[in-house]
Design a protein around this motif. Structure first.
Motif, PDB file in Angstrom:
ATOM      1  N   VAL A   1       0.854  -1.186   0.000  1.00 43.49           N
ATOM      2  CA  VAL A   1       0.000   0.000   0.000  1.00 43.49           C
ATOM      3  C   VAL A   1       0.888   1.233   0.000  1.00 43.49           C
ATOM      4  N   GLN A   2       0.802   2.011  -1.089  1.00 46.02           N
ATOM      5  CA  GLN A   2       1.665   3.186  -1.200  1.00 46.02           C
ATOM      6  C   GLN A   2       0.921   4.382  -1.776  1.00 46.02           C
ATOM      7  N   LEU A   3       1.238   5.565  -1.209  1.00 51.55           N
ATOM      8  CA  LEU A   3       0.768   6.828  -1.757  1.00 51.55           C
ATOM      9  C   LEU A   3       2.004   7.650  -2.071  1.00 51.55           C
ATOM     10  N   GLN A   4       2.112   8.105  -3.297  1.00 50.38           N
ATOM     11  CA  GLN A   4       3.294   8.834  -3.745  1.00 50.38           C
ATOM     12  C   GLN A   4       2.892  10.235  -4.183  1.00 50.38           C
ATOM     13  N   ALA A   5       3.266  11.231  -3.376  1.00 52.13           N
ATOM     14  CA  ALA A   5       2.944  12.619  -3.690  1.00 52.13           C
ATOM     15  C   ALA A   5       4.052  13.252  -4.514  1.00 52.13           C
ATOM     16  N   SER A   6       3.667  14.147  -5.410  1.00 50.13           N
ATOM     17  CA  SER A   6       4.632  14.857  -6.245  1.00 50.13           C
ATOM     18  C   SER A   6       4.054  16.194  -6.676  1.00 50.13           C
ATOM     19  N   GLY A   7       4.898  17.033  -7.294  1.00 50.65           N
ATOM     20  CA  GLY A   7       4.426  18.290  -7.850  1.00 50.65           C
ATOM     21  C   GLY A   7       4.781  19.525  -7.058  1.00 50.65           C
ATOM     22  N   GLY A   8       5.391  19.347  -5.895  1.00 54.46           N
ATOM     23  CA  GLY A   8       5.775  20.507  -5.107  1.00 54.46           C
ATOM     24  C   GLY A   8       6.906  21.286  -5.767  1.00 54.46           C
ATOM     25  N   GLY A   9       7.185  22.463  -5.209  1.00 56.81           N
ATOM     26  CA  GLY A   9       8.250  23.278  -5.740  1.00 56.81           C
ATOM     27  C   GLY A   9       8.238  24.663  -5.152  1.00 56.81           C
ATOM     28  N   LEU A  10       9.004  25.558  -5.781  1.00 57.34           N
ATOM     29  CA  LEU A  10       9.098  26.951  -5.359  1.00 57.34           C
ATOM     30  C   LEU A  10       8.298  27.813  -6.323  1.00 57.34           C
ATOM     31  N   VAL A  11       7.433  28.650  -5.780  1.00 57.15           N
ATOM     32  CA  VAL A  11       6.592  29.518  -6.611  1.00 57.15           C
ATOM     33  C   VAL A  11       6.452  30.872  -5.929  1.00 57.15           C
ATOM     34  N   GLN A  12       6.252  31.897  -6.720  1.00 57.39           N
ATOM     35  CA  GLN A  12       6.042  33.230  -6.153  1.00 57.39           C
ATOM     36  C   GLN A  12       4.605  33.389  -5.675  1.00 57.39           C
ATOM     37  N   ALA A  13       4.425  34.268  -4.734  1.00 57.22           N
ATOM     38  CA  ALA A  13       3.077  34.568  -4.232  1.00 57.22           C
ATOM     39  C   ALA A  13       2.181  34.969  -5.400  1.00 57.22           C
ATOM     40  N   GLY A  14       0.967  34.436  -5.380  1.00 57.58           N
ATOM     41  CA  GLY A  14       0.021  34.680  -6.459  1.00 57.58           C
ATOM     42  C   GLY A  14       0.058  33.626  -7.542  1.00 57.58           C
ATOM     43  N   GLY A  15       1.069  32.780  -7.509  1.00 57.65           N
ATOM     44  CA  GLY A  15       1.225  31.735  -8.507  1.00 57.65           C
ATOM     45  C   GLY A  15       0.401  30.496  -8.216  1.00 57.65           C
ATOM     46  N   SER A  16       0.613  29.473  -9.052  1.00 59.03           N
ATOM     47  CA  SER A  16      -0.151  28.234  -8.948  1.00 59.03           C
ATOM     48  C   SER A  16       0.770  27.024  -9.003  1.00 59.03           C
ATOM     49  N   LEU A  17       0.304  25.941  -8.403  1.00 55.60           N
ATOM     50  CA  LEU A  17       0.950  24.640  -8.482  1.00 55.60           C
ATOM     51  C   LEU A  17      -0.129  23.579  -8.484  1.00 55.60           C
ATOM     52  N   ARG A  18       0.186  22.433  -9.086  1.00 56.10           N
ATOM     53  CA  ARG A  18      -0.719  21.289  -8.987  1.00 56.10           C
ATOM     54  C   ARG A  18       0.036  20.110  -8.411  1.00 56.10           C
ATOM     55  N   LEU A  19      -0.475  19.591  -7.313  1.00 57.59           N
ATOM     56  CA  LEU A  19       0.090  18.409  -6.682  1.00 57.59           C
ATOM     57  C   LEU A  19      -0.643  17.166  -7.163  1.00 57.59           C
TER      58      LEU A  19
END
Length: 121
Positions: A1-19
């Protein structure tokens, strides 16, 4: 049983990311999936949860209106779209699975390893 998270990073305020969080090892057909986050020196905080059908969704007060949780059952993958990011959103983000729509981290049976999100001002 595994959950693998990804998609993090460095972004400026007001920006977007998708995990993303890929589930493997078993079928979570009856499990609710969720995102939590933990900033340095703070407790792990509920961010959002979603039922496998996608019908039931819940958000924490601090992210409601900015973050969107979704799920792709065919790919067994959970997502968190994060818009209008703020420096206070900086944290390690974890995906998790539980047998119900819970806010308490103690109710979650399975956890991913976490992915770092850093929002600069």
């Amino acid at each position: 049983v595994q959950l693998q998270a990804s998609g993090g990073g460095l972004v400026q305020a007001g920006g977007s990311l998708r995990l993303s969080c890929a589930a493997s090892g078993r079928t979570f057909s009856s499990y609710v999936m969720a995102w939590f986050r933990q900033a340095p020196g703070k407790e792990r905080e509920f961010v959002a949860s979603i039922s496998r059908s996608g019908i039931s969704i819940s958000y924490g007060d601090s992210v409601r209106g900015r973050f969107t949780i979704s799920i792709n059952n065919a790919k067994n993958t959970l997502y968190l779209q994060m818009n209008s990011l703020k420096p206070e959103d900086t944290a390690v983000y974890y995906c998790a699975a539980a047998p119900g729509m819970f806010v308490s981290r103690a109710k979650y049976d399975y956890w991913g390893q976490g992915t770092q999100v850093t929002v600069s001002s």
